[in-house]
Scaffold this motif. Sequence first.
Motif, PDB file in Angstrom:
ATOM      1  N   TRP A   1      -5.858   1.722  -5.417  1.00 55.26           N
ATOM      2  CA  TRP A   1      -6.320   0.411  -4.947  1.00 55.26           C
ATOM      3  C   TRP A   1      -5.882   0.106  -3.518  1.00 55.26           C
TER       4      TRP A   1
ATOM      5  N   VAL B   1      -4.031  -3.057 -12.070  1.00 55.83           N
ATOM      6  CA  VAL B   1      -4.786  -3.800 -11.064  1.00 55.83           C
ATOM      7  C   VAL B   1      -4.078  -5.104 -10.703  1.00 55.83           C
TER       8      VAL B   1
ATOM      9  N   PHE C   1      -3.290  -4.503  -6.920  1.00 59.02           N
ATOM     10  CA  PHE C   1      -4.465  -5.046  -6.239  1.00 59.02           C
ATOM     11  C   PHE C   1      -4.345  -6.548  -6.020  1.00 59.02           C
TER      12      PHE C   1
END
Length: 297
Positions: free
Chosen positions: A27, A96, A100
């Motif tokens: 990411w 994530v 992210f």
Amino acid sequence: MSGQPLDVDGSDPGPVELHARNVTFDWSETPLHWIPDHPVASNFISVLNLLLPEGERWFVQTYNEALPLVADDELAATMRGFIGQEAMHAEAHDHVLWAFLDTRGIDPRPYQRQMEWIFRKVLGPRDSGTPVARQKHLVERLWLIAALEHYTAILGDFALNNSWVESGADPGMTDLFTWHGAEEVEHRAVAHEVAVYFGDSYLRRGRAMLVVLPILLLLINRGFRYIMRQDPTVRYNFFQRQYHYHRGVRAGVLPKMRKIVLATFSYFRPGFHPNEIGSTAQAVAYLAASPAARNAG
């Protein structure tokens, strides 16, 4: 699990052995607005990263509780494949959150604490009560999962048939949601079959859906407003958010919420079966080509 209807496209992919697929994502170069020129659509889809990890872990916990009670070897094997896939989904989306969202100014911690309370405390297993009461509670949770899996199958079919690639969306985030969506289509009948095995009841099925739909809409809307408030790059009012949401729908990068809600009615039809949603052949074909799965392999 034999005797299931063909896929909605009339195809019969034959027996599919469910198994978890290792995936790996990077990411570091993915922008917060991973669908170019669609910040609202990007943030709306990213809400799933907030919602899914605890939900998927709840699926796994509930199925691990139910698995020793299953005498059907074929169903038990399918459940084990389902558990493996859902555990991998939880791990991927949890990554994530921190690699992210958290690094791009969206603090997932407050929302995650709410999800932990819902899925661990409110919907967790009951340690007290009679064995009959605990069994009844387990069956009710299995039907809640079946109702939720109705929507994950619908969203999975959308992930396989949208315009993210044509819109220049980030390849990694596109693959994450398409890989996950494809596995949701692949195993879309499992939760329904398990719930039927433990307690085939039209009343339970309908009651679970009436509980799931408003809560799911509430959590998605709450998560979207949470991300939009924290997004350091956009400051849209309610009307601007609505405009950009419908713009994303017209561009094919967001699902039509009306279509998702209307699909609820099909679930109440007595003869409904999850195979009516999506195509197993399409899902399996994508999973064989998924960059994240191939890189991990």
